[in-house]
Design a protein around this motif. Structure first.
Motif, short mmCIF file in Angstrom:
data_model
loop_
_atom_site.label_atom_id
_atom_site.label_comp_id
_atom_site.label_asym_id
_atom_site.label_seq_id
_atom_site.Cartn_x
_atom_site.Cartn_y
_atom_site.Cartn_z
N PRO A 2 0.82 -1.14 -0.04
CA PRO A 2 0.20 -0.20 0.04
C PRO A 2 0.70 1.07 0.07
O PRO A 2 2.01 1.14 0.36
N PHE A 3 0.24 2.45 -0.42
CA PHE A 3 0.84 3.55 -0.46
C PHE A 3 1.49 3.94 0.98
O PHE A 3 1.19 3.78 1.95
N MET A 4 3.12 4.38 0.73
CA MET A 4 3.77 4.74 1.62
C MET A 4 4.14 3.72 2.88
O MET A 4 4.22 3.93 4.00
N THR A 5 4.34 2.58 2.33
CA THR A 5 4.59 1.56 3.15
C THR A 5 6.30 1.40 3.11
O THR A 5 6.77 1.89 2.21
N THR A 6 7.06 1.66 4.51
CA THR A 6 8.36 1.63 4.30
C THR A 6 8.94 0.29 4.53
O THR A 6 8.36 -0.43 4.97
N THR A 7 10.45 0.41 4.43
CA THR A 7 11.25 -0.54 4.70
C THR A 7 12.57 -0.33 5.04
O THR A 7 12.72 0.80 4.84
N PHE A 8 13.35 -0.96 5.58
CA PHE A 8 14.64 -0.70 6.21
C PHE A 8 15.40 -1.83 6.09
O PHE A 8 14.93 -2.99 6.32
N THR A 9 16.66 -1.59 6.36
CA THR A 9 17.86 -2.71 6.37
C THR A 9 19.06 -2.03 7.08
O THR A 9 19.02 -0.92 7.53
N TYR A 10 19.95 -3.06 7.37
CA TYR A 10 21.21 -2.57 8.02
C TYR A 10 22.43 -2.62 7.27
O TYR A 10 22.39 -3.80 6.67
N LEU A 11 23.14 -1.58 7.14
CA LEU A 11 24.38 -2.04 6.14
C LEU A 11 25.58 -1.86 7.20
O LEU A 11 25.43 -1.17 8.48
N TYR A 12 26.76 -2.47 6.76
CA TYR A 12 28.04 -2.15 7.65
C TYR A 12 28.87 -1.28 7.02
O TYR A 12 29.26 -1.41 5.59
#
Lengths: 937, 109
Positions: free
Chosen positions: A874-884
C-alpha cells in the motif's frame, strides 16, 4: 425498461433540441415533436397491459440504504396523466411553433419544455416517493424557467419568482411529509405505502405527515390561501400557460391527492382539511374570475376554481367522488387547454387580452370564435359537452354526502353558487370578446391565425364534443382504468349516460345556468358593487411581497449585526460564542471534577521557575504590546520557556523544533517591523479594553479548567502500539520521528504540502508590493554595515551548521532530530548569511531557486510513497535494512529516510522563501515606490 | 503541579486572545503566536506530562513519554510558523496597499 425510456426521452431531449436547432428554428420544433411522439408511442405500447389491470413496475437500486430506489410504476392513474402530459404536450409544441415570435429563442423554449415534460412524467410515473419528490421539485424549477421565459419583462420575473417560492416551499413541506410517511410505513415504495392505510392512519405521526403532504399538494394546485401565485404566473408565454397552468403542473397537486387517496383518505382530518380548502377555493376563485378584465386572468382564476372542485371531490373520500374527480381532471385539461390556446390566438392576432377593449371579434375571426365558444360552454357545464357530465357527477356527490348532518345543505348550495359564477364568467368570456359591439383601439386589425395554429384547438374542442356526446364509448375505458388506479380497489357502480332522468342534480345545473345568465345581465351593477366593496386589489400578493420584504430586511439586519466589516467585532463574537457554548456544555454535563485525586506530577522547583517565567513573559508581551520591539523580545522569552517545558517533560524533539522555529519566527517578525509601525497609540477606550479583557479572561479560565480536567482524569493512550512497533516495524528508536515519517507519513506529507502552499501564497502577496521601509531615525534602522565580527564568524559557521543539520537529519530516526529540525537549522544558517553579510552579497553567492527546492522535496516525499506500489505494498509502506560501513559500523538505511529528506528539503525551501523574499524587499534589490505609499494604489 | 500548568496555559490563552482583539495587525500576529504556544502546550499535555521519562526506545526504559501528542505537536509547531509567516506578510501587504495597519483596513469603523 420502456417505462424508464418514457421519462428519459424528454429529459435527454432537452439536450438534443438545441443540437437540432443548428438546422434552423424549425429543427428544434421538429425534434421536440418527434421525441414527444416517440415517448407517446412507447406509452401506448404499454397501455393494453394497464387496461388489462396490470401494474407495471421496474426498479433499480439507487441508495437502497435510505430507501431510495430508481423505480417507476405505471397503473391507470399514471397512464391517464402520462397521456395528458404527452398528448397535450404534442399539441402545445405544434401551437408554440406558430405562437413564438422570431425574436424568441425557439431552441431554449423547447429545451425547457422537454425538461419540464420529463420532470412531470417522472412525477406521475414514480413508484418511489423520494424519487417522486425529486421530480416534483424539478417541475417547480423548470416551470420557473418557463414562466420567466420573457426575462426582459419584470412581471415575468416576479411571477416566476413567486411561483417558485410558493411551490418550492410546498415541495419542502412535502419532503418532510414523505419522510414521516416513510418513517411510519418503513418503505418509500408506493406499492407498500398504498397498502398500509390502516397502519398509517392509526399512527401518531399521521396528522403531521398528512398536513405536510397536503401543504405540498395545495401549493402546487393553487388552493386557497396559496392560490395567488397562479394568476401572476400568467406572465408566461401562452403555450406555457396552456400546458403548465391548466393541463399538467397545477394538476400535480390533485394528482398527489389521487395518488395518496387509498393511504391517507377516509378520516375526519382528511375530510375537513381537503374539503374546506377545495370548497373555499371553488367559490372564491369563481367569484374573482368574474371580475378579471384580462382573458388569461379570468382563465387563471377559473382554473383555480376548477382545481378547488377536484380537490373537494377527493376530500369527500368516497369511491364515487374519486371517480368524479378523475373524470373532471380529464375534462378540465381538455377544455381549459383549448381555451388558453384560443386566448393566445386572440392576444396574438388582436394585440391585447383586455376584455374592455376586445369586442365584436366574431366578425374578424369567426372560426376561432366558434371553437372558443364551444370550449367555454364546456367550462360552464352546458349539456352535450364534457364539462357538463363531470359537473353533474360532482353535484350528485355533493348531495350524496352524509357527513355533515344538519349542515348537509351547505356544500350543494355553495357548489350551485360556484356553478352560477362559472356560467357567468364563461358567458362574459364569450360575449365580451366576440360580440358586445365593436373593438376599441386595438393595436392591430384582428384576423384568423395561421392554419396550423388552429389545429391543436380543433383537436381539443372535438374531444370536448365527443366526450360530451358519447362518454361511454370515448372516455369510458380510460376513466375506469384511471379511477381503478386511484382507488387501488374494485370500482363502484356508476353510469356515464348523458341523461339520468329529472333529479336534483339537473335542478342544480339548471339553477346554475339560469342564475349565471341573470348574473351576467346584471353585470354592470355587480361591477359597480364590487368596485365599491373592494377598493384595491386582493391582498394575497401584497401579503406575499410584504413577507418577502420583511424576510429580506430581517436577514439584512442580522447580517449587518454580525458582519459589518469589522474584524474586531467578528473576533469578539467568535470568542464570546465559544465561551457561551463552553458554559452551556459545562452546565449540561456537570462541572468538571476539580479534585486533587488525579494529580501525579511531582512538584519541582525548576518546573515552577519555567512556568512562572512563562506567565511573566506572557504578561510582559501584553503590557508592552504597543511597543513592538520589546514585545517581540518578550514573545521570544515565552517561546524559550515553552521549549524548556518540552525539555523538562521529556520531549527533546519538540524542544529542538520549538527552539529553531522560535529563532526563525522572531527574525521574521523583526523583518516585518522594518516595514510596519513600531509604536502604536492606544486605539480603544477603556470600556473596550475592559470588555476584551473580560472575554480573554473568560476564555483563559475556560482553557485552564479544561486543561486541569484533562490532566486529572484517567488516561488511556493508543501509543502502546507505536512504542511496540517502532523498532520492529519502523526500524527506529525515536518513536516521534518514526510516527512522523512512517506510521503517519501521509499526514506529514499533507502538512508539508500545506506549508508549500503558504510559501506560494506569501510569494504571491509580495509580488508588486510597493512599500517603503521605515526611515532611519526614530523607528527605522540605520543602514549601517553589519558588525564585522558577526560577518567574519558567520562564514565559517555555515559549513559547521550544515554539518550539524546533516547529522540531525541522519540520526533522526533513532535519536532526537529529523527532517523538520534539520531543515530549520539549515534555514537559520542561511538566514545568518543574509543578516551578517547583507542581502546583496548573499544573493550573489546563493543562486538557488527555493521553489525548486520545495518542489524537489515534495516530489521526493511523494515518490517514496508511490514506490511502495511498485513492490505491491500500500501507499507509503516503508522498509529498512542495516548496512555495515567501514569505520562507522552498523548503519541503518530506511526508505523513510528518503521521505524525511523530502521533508527536510521542503522545510529549507519554505523557510528561505519566506525570509529571503521579505529580506529582499528591504535590500537594494527591492522595487522602489515611485510615490508615497498611501497613494501608490 | 497540574494547577500551575493549567494556569499557565490558560493565562497564555487569555494573553493571546486579548491581543487578537486589538485593532492593529501586528498585535493580532503576536496574539496568534501566543495562542498557538498555548494550544501546542495543551495538545502536548493531553498525553500527560512526565519528567525523566524515556523518549527513545531502549531496553532499560521503564516509563515512556507519550509519543503521539509529541508527533502531532511537532507538525503543529511547523505549520504554526507557516501560518504566522503568511499572516505577517498579509499584514505587510495590507499596510503597503492601504496605508494603515488597522485590522479593518481603515480606522474608526
Amino acid at each position: 425498461m420502456t417505462l424508464l425510456l418514457i421519462v428519459l426521452i424528454p429529459l435527454l431531449g432537452a439536450l438534443l433540441v438545441p443540437v437540432a436547432a443548428a438546422r434552423g428554428r424549425m429543427g428544434a420544433a421538429w425534434m421536440a415533436g418527434a421525441l414527444t411522439a416517440t415517448a407517446l408511442g412507447l406509452l401506448l405500447s404499454l397501455a393494453p397491459q394497464v387496461f388489462a389491470g396490470e401494474i407495471l413496475v421496474s426498479s433499480w437500486a439507487w441508495m437502497a440504504d435510505i430507501g431510495l430506489y430508481f423505480s417507476f410504476r405505471l397503473d391507470g392513474l399514471g397512464l391517464l396523466f402520462a397521456l395528458l402530459i404527452l398528448g397535450i404536450g404534442l399539441l402545445v409544441i405544434l401551437y408554440a411553433t406558430y405562437y413564438l415570435s422570431p425574436k424568441d429563442s425557439m431552441p431554449k423554449f423547447f429545451a425547457y419544455m422537454m425538461l419540464f415534460m420529463g420532470a412531470m412524467l417522472g412525477v406521475v410515473l414514480s413508484e418511489n416517493l423520494i424519487l417522486l419528490l425529486i421530480f416534483w421539485e424539478l417541475t417547480s424549477l423548470t416551470s420557473f424557467l418557463l414562466v420567466s421565459f420573457w426575462r426582459h419583462r419584470s412581471d415575468a420575473r416576479q411571477g416566476a419568482r413567486m411561483a417558485l417560492a410558493v411551490t418550492g416551499g410546498g415541495g419542502l413541506c412535502l419532503l418532510a411529509g414523505i419522510l414521516l410517511l416513510g418513517e411510519i410505513v418503513g418503505s418509500y415504495e408506493l406499492s407498500v405505502v398504498l397498502a398500509s392505510a390502516e397502519l398509517i392512519q392509526n399512527h401518531d405521526l399521521y396528522a403531521p405527515a398528512l398536513v405536510l403532504i397536503l401543504l405540498g399538494a395545495f401549493t402546487k394546485s393553487a388552493q386557497f390561501p396559496f392560490h395567488f401565485w397562479l394568476p401572476h404566473a400568467m406572465a408566461a408565454p401562452t403555450p406555457v400557460s396552456a400546458y403548465l397552468h391548466s393541463a399538467t403542473m397545477v394538476k400535480a397537486g390533485v394528482f398527489l391527492l389521487a395518488r395518496m387517496h387509498p393511504a391517507l383518505s377516509g378520516g375526519d382530518l382528511w375530510f375537513y382539511l381537503v374539503t374546506a380548502a377545495g370548497l373555499v377555493t371553488l367559490v372564491f376563485a369563481a367569484y374573482v374570475a368574474l371580475f378579471r378584465h384580462d382573458i388569461k386572468g379570468l382563465l387563471a382564476y377559473s382554473t383555480i376554481s376548477h382545481l378547488g372542485l377536484i380537490t373537494l371531490l377527493f376530500g369527500f373520500g368516497t369511491p364515487l367522488a374519486a371517480v368524479a374527480g378523475v373524470f373532471h381532471i380529464i375534462n378540465h385539461a381538455i377544455f381549459k387547454a383549448s381555451l388558453f390556446m384560443a386566448a393566445g390566438i386572440i392576444d396574438h392576432e388582436a394585440g391585447t387580452r383586455d376584455m374592455r377593449r376586445l369586442s365584436g371579434l366574431f366578425k374578424y375571426m369567426p372560426y376561432t370564435a366558434v371553437l372558443a365558444m364551444v370550449a367555454a360552454a364546456a367550462m360552464a357545464g352546458v349539456p352535450l359537452l364534457n364539462g357538463f357530465l363531470s359537473k353533474e357527477m360532482f353535484f350528485v356527490e355533493t348531495l350524496a354526502l352524509q357527513r355533515l348532518d344538519e349542515w348537509a345543505w351547505l356544500i350543494p348550495a355553495l357548489a350551485t353558487l360556484a356553478g352560477v359564477f362559472a356560467v357567468a364568467y364563461s358567458l362574459r368570456f364569450i360575449h365580451d370578446v366576440f360580440f358586445n359591439g365593436e373593438p376599441k383601439n386595438l393595436p392591430k386589425v384582428p384576423h384568423e391565425p395561421p392554419r396550423w395554429m388552429k389545429i391543436p384547438v380543433e383537436v381539443l374542442v372535438t374531444l370536448c364534443l365527443l366526450v360530451g356526446v358519447f362518454p361511454a364509448f370515448t372516455v369510458g375505458p380510460l376513466l375506469a382504468t384511471a379511477a381503478g388506479g386511484v382507488l387501488q380497489a374494485p370500482l363502484p357502480e356508476y353510469s356515464l349516460a348523458i341523461w339520468h332522468g329529472f333529479n336534483e342534480a339537473i335542478v342544480m345545473s339548471l339553477v346554475a345556468l339560469v342564475g349565471g345568465v341573470l348574473f351576467y345581465l346584471l353585470r354592470h351593477r355587480l361591477f359597480a358593487l364590487h368596485a365599491r366593496l373592494s377598493p384595491g386589489e386582493f391582498g394575497a400578493k401584497q401579503v406575499f411581497d410584504g413577507l418577502i420584504r420583511g424576510l429580506l430586511n430581517t436577514s439584512r439586519c442580522i447580517t449587518h449585526l454580525l458582519e459589518n466589516g469589522s474584524l474586531q467585532r467578528y473576533m469578539a463574537l467568535l470568542v464570546g460564542a465559544a465561551i457561551t457554548v463552553g458554559i452551556y456544555a459545562a452546565a449540561q454535563h456537570g462541572a468538571v471534577n476539580f479534585s486533587m485525586s488525579g494529580t501525579s506530577i511531582p512538584i519541582n522547583g525548576v518546573a515552577i521557575a519555567i512556568l512562572v517565567g512563562l506567565i511573566l513573559a506572557g504578561l510582559g508581551t501584553v503590557i508592552l504590546h504597543r511597543h513592538r520591539l520589546p514585545a517581540l523580545v518578550m514573545l521570544g522569552v515565552v517561546g524559550l520557556c515553552v521549549s524548556l517545558l518540552f525539555v523538562y517533560f521529556s520531549a527533546p524533539d519538540l524542544a529542538l523544533t520549538q527552539l529553531s522555529v522560535e529563532v526563525v519566527t522572531i527574525i521574521l517578525l523583526l523583518l516585518a517591523l522594518h516595514f510596519m509601525p513600531q509604536e502604536a497609540k492606544a486605539d480603544s477606550g477603556s470600556g473596550r479594553r475592559w470588555r476584551d479583557a473580560l472575554l480573554a479572561g473568560g476564555a483563559g479560565i475556560g482553557v485552564a479548567g479544561l486543561t486541569w480536567a484533562v490532566l486529572t482524569s484517567p488516561f488511556e493512550t493508543l501509543s502502546g502500539f507505536y512504542l511496540e512497533q517502532s523498532v520492529p516495524g519502523g526500524g527506529g528508536t525515536n518513536v516521534v520521528n518514526v510516527i512522523l515519517v512512517d506510521f503517519r507519513g501521509f499526514d506529514t506529507f499533507g502538512e508539508i504540502t500545506v506549508l508549500a502552499i503558504a510559501a506560494i501564497g506569501i510569494h504571491a502577496l509580495l509580488q508588486n508590493l510597493l512599500i517603503k521601509p521605515n526611515e532611519p531615525g526614530r523607528y527605522g534602522w540605520a543602514p549601517a554595515k553589519p558588525p564585522l565580527l558577526l560577518e567574519v564568524i558567520s562564514r565559517p559557521l555555515l559549513p559547521l551548521a550544515l554539518m550539524v543539520a546533516v547529522y540531525l537529519m541522519l540520526r533522526g530516526h533513532n535519536e532526537p532530530g529529523g527532517g523538520f529540525i534539520a531543515g530549520l537549522v539549515v534555514g537559520i544558517a542561511l538566514v545568518m548569511q543574509y543578516l551578517a553579510s547583507g542581502v546583496e552579497w548573499t544573493q550573489a553567492r546563493l543562486r538557488v531557486d527555493y521553489f525548486k527546492v520545495i518542489a524537489v522535496g515534495l516530489i521526493l516525499s511523494l515518490l517514496t510513497g508511490v514506490a511502495s506500489w511498485i513492490w505491491g505494498y500500500p501507499f507509503m509502506t516503508t522498509t529498512f535494512t542495516y548496512l555495515y560501513w567501514p569505520v562507522v559500523g552498523k548503519f541503518e538505511v530506511a526508505s523513510a529516510m528518503v521521505f524525511d529528506l523530502g521533508v527536510f528539503l521542503t522545510v529549507v525551501g519554505i523557510t528561505m522563501v519566506i525570509l529571503a523574499e521579505l529580506g529582499k524587499l528591504s535590500g537594494p534589490l527591492a522595487p522602489r515606490p515611485v510615490q508615497n505609499k498611501g497613494e501608490s494604489r | 503541579m497540574e494547577i500551575l500548568i493549567s494556569t499557565a496555559i490558560g493565562f497564555l490563552v487569555a494573553c493571546g486572545i486579548y491581543l487578537m482583539l486589538r485593532a492593529r495587525t501586528m498585535d493580532v500576529v503576536i496574539g496568534l503566536t501566543l495562542l498557538s504556544y498555548a494550544v501546542n502546550l495543551f495538545l502536548f499535555a493531553s498525553g500527560r506530562l512526565t519528567s525523566n521519562a524515556a523518549a527513545l526506545i531502549s531496553p532499560d526504559a521503564v516509563v515512556y513519554a507519550d509519543p503521539l501528542p509529541q508527533a502531532l505537536v511537532l507538525t503543529a509547531i511547523v505549520i504554526g510558523f507557516g501560518m504566522t509567516a503568511f499572516l505577517v506578510v498579509l499584514a505587510i501587504r495590507a499596510f503597503g496597499d492601504l496605508g494603515n495597519d488597522h485590522v479593518d483596513g481603515e480606522a474608526g469603523k
